[in-house]
Write an enzyme that holds these catalytic residues in place. Structure first.
Site, short mmCIF file in Angstrom:
data_model
loop_
_atom_site.label_atom_id
_atom_site.label_comp_id
_atom_site.label_asym_id
_atom_site.label_seq_id
_atom_site.Cartn_x
_atom_site.Cartn_y
_atom_site.Cartn_z
N SER A 52 1.29 -3.77 16.00
CA SER A 52 1.05 -2.47 15.37
C SER A 52 1.46 -1.41 16.40
CB SER A 52 -0.45 -2.34 15.07
OG SER A 52 -0.81 -0.99 14.83
N TYR B 275 -9.46 -3.52 17.05
CA TYR B 275 -8.08 -3.64 16.55
C TYR B 275 -7.08 -3.34 17.66
CZ TYR B 275 -4.31 -3.03 13.06
OH TYR B 275 -3.16 -3.14 12.30
P1 NAD Z 1 -3.47 -6.72 3.57
O1 NAD Z 1 -4.94 -6.53 3.54
O2 NAD Z 1 -2.63 -6.21 2.46
O3 NAD Z 1 -3.13 -8.28 3.76
C1 NAD Z 1 -3.77 -9.07 4.73
C2 NAD Z 1 -3.77 -10.52 4.25
O4 NAD Z 1 -4.37 -11.32 5.29
C3 NAD Z 1 -4.60 -10.75 2.98
O5 NAD Z 1 -3.86 -11.52 2.05
C4 NAD Z 1 -5.83 -11.52 3.48
O6 NAD Z 1 -6.37 -12.43 2.54
C5 NAD Z 1 -5.23 -12.25 4.69
N1 NAD Z 1 -6.26 -12.66 5.65
C6 NAD Z 1 -7.28 -11.93 6.15
N2 NAD Z 1 -8.04 -12.69 6.96
C7 NAD Z 1 -7.48 -13.92 6.99
C8 NAD Z 1 -7.79 -15.15 7.64
N3 NAD Z 1 -8.86 -15.25 8.43
N4 NAD Z 1 -6.98 -16.21 7.44
C9 NAD Z 1 -5.90 -16.11 6.62
N5 NAD Z 1 -5.56 -15.00 5.95
C10 NAD Z 1 -6.34 -13.91 6.14
O7 NAD Z 1 -3.02 -6.09 4.97
P2 NAD Z 1 -1.59 -5.66 5.57
O8 NAD Z 1 -1.61 -4.19 5.74
O9 NAD Z 1 -0.48 -6.29 4.82
O10 NAD Z 1 -1.73 -6.28 7.04
C11 NAD Z 1 -0.96 -7.39 7.49
C12 NAD Z 1 -0.82 -7.32 8.99
O11 NAD Z 1 -0.11 -6.13 9.34
C13 NAD Z 1 -2.16 -7.25 9.75
O12 NAD Z 1 -2.09 -8.04 10.92
C14 NAD Z 1 -2.26 -5.78 10.12
O13 NAD Z 1 -3.05 -5.58 11.25
C15 NAD Z 1 -0.81 -5.45 10.37
N6 NAD Z 1 -0.48 -4.03 10.30
C16 NAD Z 1 -0.69 -3.32 9.16
C17 NAD Z 1 -0.37 -1.98 9.14
C18 NAD Z 1 -0.57 -1.14 7.91
O14 NAD Z 1 -0.48 0.09 8.04
N7 NAD Z 1 -0.84 -1.70 6.76
C19 NAD Z 1 0.18 -1.36 10.28
C20 NAD Z 1 0.40 -2.13 11.41
C21 NAD Z 1 0.06 -3.46 11.41
#
Ligand code: NAD
Length: 260
Positions: free
Chosen positions: A142, A155
């Site tokens: 991130s 985080y």
């Molecule tokens: P999201 O909530 O849409 O999807 C996350 C997925 O991870 C879900 O399907 C959930 O069921 C799964 N998950 C959660 N805990 C789990 C576990 N213990 N085992 C297996 N699966 C699990 O979120 P997103 O925004 O798509 O985030 C995905 C990644 O991107 C994360 O690592 C997040 O930190 C990172 N990220 C997101 C953003 C953003 O702005 N959305 C920015 C930077 C980084």
């Protein structure tokens, strides 16, 4: 550089960014493993994306913090497709609290999902990649791998930690043709971010519009969210890049929020 017939495991692929990466890889002909907490959601994603083709997907139930489930999931992939070319460790959650109120249990949960998850999935795929003499590991970092924000101590700590783990994998994996890189997105409108908007408004005592326009997009060059497709494109480059020239790196994709 393409992923035709490459076996790619993506954790957290039933939603958001992981889902978008799976879609991009399948559009390129990959064999994709949708690994997520709930089998029914993972199965639906796998069925929908297989119908789009030309690649195909299977679903695997996996809590990335549970070593037995991770190992069983990887064993299923080997049984089904016999190899693993790419791991995208993407599963993640967000929990926000001021540091002095951060419940220890929630701190441990955050570090476990992001860091234990990356460690356990990497440990499980490495023997197969080493045997094949090639592989690409991608961590979902991130901007918070490089920057800090209030309320996000766990985080920010976890996302910084992924940079270190990727660099060690790069050094240990090089002689086996295994690379590791980190993608560092800015804010992307997924369920993880939608949930934070009212929480941050409450904790910081500001309006939801201010959370979006000042906190999330205030430092970008154009006040735009990064999209799932932007992140998936970077994930495609890291997955398909053929040599150790691109390893141990982190790429920020954030509309200029963070520049390095
Ligand atoms: P999201 O909530 O849409 O999807 C996350 C997925 O991870 C879900 O399907 C959930 O069921 C799964 N998950 C959660 N805990 C789990 C576990 N213990 N085992 C297996 N699966 C699990 O979120 P997103 O925004 O798509 O985030 C995905 C990644 O991107 C994360 O690592 C997040 O930190 C990172 N990220 C997101 C953003 C953003 O702005 N959305 C920015 C930077 C980084």
């Amino acid at each position: 550089m393409n992923l035709k017939d490459k076996v790619c495991i993506i954790t957290g692929a039933a939603s958001g960014i992981g889902h978008g990466i799976a879609k991009r890889y399948i559009a390129d002909g990959a064999k994709v493993v949708i690994a997520d907490l709930k089998l029914d959601a993972a199965q639906k994603t796998a069925d929908d994306l297989t119908a789009q083709g030309p690649g195909e997907a299977i679903a695997v139930e996996m809590d990335v913090t549970n070593e037995d489930q991770v190992n069983a999931g990887i064993a299923k992939v080997i049984e089904t497709w016999g190899r693993i070319d790419v791991l995208v460790s993407n599963a993640g959650v967000q929990i926000v609290h001021p540091l002095q109120d951060f419940p220890f249990e929630q701190w441990k949960k955050m570090l476990s999902i992001h860091l234990d998850g990356a460690f356990l999935t990497t440990k499980a795929v490495l023997p197969h990649m080493y045997e094949a003499g090639s592989g690409s590991i991608i961590f979902m970092g991130s901007v918070h791998s490089k920057e800090a924000s209030p309320l996000k101590s766990a985080y920010v700590t976890a996302k910084h930690g992924l940079l270190g783990l990727a660099r060690v994998i790069s050094k240990e994996g090089a002689k086996h043709g295994v690379r590791a890189n980190v993608i560092c997105p800015g804010f992307v409108k997924t369920p993880l971010v939608e949930k934070q908007i009212p929480e941050q408004a409450r904790d910081l005592g500001i309006s939801e519009d201010e959370v979006v326009n000042k906190i999330m997009l205030g430092e970008t060059v154009d006040q735009e969210f990064t999209t799932i497709e932007d992140v998936a494109e970077v994930a495609h480059v890291f997955a398909a890049f053929p040599t150790n020239a691109l390893t141990g790196q982190s790429l920020v994709v954030s509309h200029g929020w963070y520049m390095n």
